[in-house]
Scaffold this motif. Structure first.
Motif, PDB file in Angstrom:
ATOM      1  N   UNK A   1       0.740  -1.197  -0.062  1.00  0.00           N
ATOM      2  CA  UNK A   1       0.096   0.045   0.120  1.00  0.00           C
ATOM      3  C   UNK A   1       0.727   1.319   0.187  1.00  0.00           C
ATOM      4  N   UNK A   2       1.996   1.505   0.940  1.00  0.00           N
ATOM      5  CA  UNK A   2       2.855   2.677   0.981  1.00  0.00           C
ATOM      6  C   UNK A   2       3.627   2.671  -0.387  1.00  0.00           C
ATOM      7  N   UNK A   3       4.035   1.526  -0.982  1.00  0.00           N
ATOM      8  CA  UNK A   3       4.590   1.524  -2.219  1.00  0.00           C
ATOM      9  C   UNK A   3       3.497   2.147  -3.340  1.00  0.00           C
TER      10      UNK A   3
ATOM     11  N   UNK B   1      11.358   2.386   0.324  1.00  0.00           N
ATOM     12  CA  UNK B   1       9.934   1.708   0.323  1.00  0.00           C
ATOM     13  C   UNK B   1      10.218   0.334  -0.457  1.00  0.00           C
ATOM     14  N   UNK B   2      10.881   0.586  -1.627  1.00  0.00           N
ATOM     15  CA  UNK B   2      11.201  -0.390  -2.586  1.00  0.00           C
ATOM     16  C   UNK B   2      11.925  -1.601  -1.945  1.00  0.00           C
ATOM     17  N   UNK B   3      13.103  -0.801  -1.621  1.00  0.00           N
ATOM     18  CA  UNK B   3      13.989  -1.898  -0.719  1.00  0.00           C
ATOM     19  C   UNK B   3      13.233  -2.590   0.353  1.00  0.00           C
ATOM     20  N   UNK B   4      12.480  -2.101   0.948  1.00  0.00           N
ATOM     21  CA  UNK B   4      11.693  -2.906   2.246  1.00  0.00           C
ATOM     22  C   UNK B   4      10.830  -3.770   1.555  1.00  0.00           C
ATOM     23  N   UNK B   5      10.207  -3.315   0.339  1.00  0.00           N
ATOM     24  CA  UNK B   5       9.480  -4.277  -0.413  1.00  0.00           C
ATOM     25  C   UNK B   5      10.110  -5.512  -0.754  1.00  0.00           C
TER      26      UNK B   5
END
Length: 205
Positions: free
Chosen positions: A17-19, A77-81
């Motif tokens: 959702x954040x992404x 956020x993409x790294x977290x994803x």
């Protein structure tokens, strides 16, 4: 919007959702930057005041800075994803292994349960056979006991008859002895009388 490579709809909902929200913000910012550039082009073609130009230019700089900041956040956020997707993949593989191990153990348990049930049925059948055999043996023993009781009654009756016969035999024996004694005494008396007469005849001569 296209789904990122390696993303599964069943993954981390909050990270996804954040992404998506960050991508929407970037698209909006890029659209605004494009509009501002169009405004600048139009201002170049048409005369505008310095103040308006500076305001637009300042706004464009602010939007570029916000856009850069948003890109940085998007990268994080993409790294977290990607990290979350990697964890999901590891957990999925681990869950699959555990599932296979559980199914194998469950199959083994089911097999043992079936074996135990089969053994139980065999034992129940064997116990029923033994119980039936015991009942038959008890019936036979009861029959033998009845026969023994009947034989004991017959023996008891025969003993009583034998005792009666023995009692009659003793009485008869006693009677025979008594008669023999009486006859013997008579015989002795007769013999004595004959001897006395013989002596008397010899004296008379």
């Amino acid at each position: 919007m296209a789904t990122p490579l390696g993303w599964s709809q069943g993954g981390s909902g909050s990270v996804c959702l954040a992404f998506d929200q960050l991508r929407d913000v970037i698209e909006s910012q890029e659209e605004l930057i494009h509009q501002l550039r169009n405004v600048i082009v139009l201002q170049d073609e048409n005369f505008v005041s310095k103040e308006e130009f500076q305001a637009v230019e300042k706004k464009l700089v602010e939007e570029k800075a916000a856009h850069a900041k948003t890109k940085v956040l998007l990268a994080k956020e993409e790294e977290k994803l990607q990290f979350a997707l990697g964890e999901v993949e590891v957990l999925s593989k681990q869950l699959e292994k555990e599932k296979m191990a559980f199914e194998k153990a469950l199959s083994s348990v089911k097999h043992r349960v079936l074996q135990e049930c089969s053994k139980k049925d065999q034992l129940i059948t064997k116990c029923n056979e033994i119980e039936s055999h015991i009942i038959k043996q008890e019936d036979i023993l009861n029959g033998k006991e009845n026969e023994i009781k009947e034989l004991q009654q017959v023996i008891s009756q025969q003993r009583q008859i034998f005792r009666n016969h023995m009692s009659d035999f003793r009485i008869q024996k006693q009677q025979e002895n008594y008669m023999a004694q009486v006859l013997d005494q008579k015989h002795k008396k007769a013999s004595g009388t004959r001897q006395a007469r013989s002596h008397q005849r010899l004296r008379d001569k």
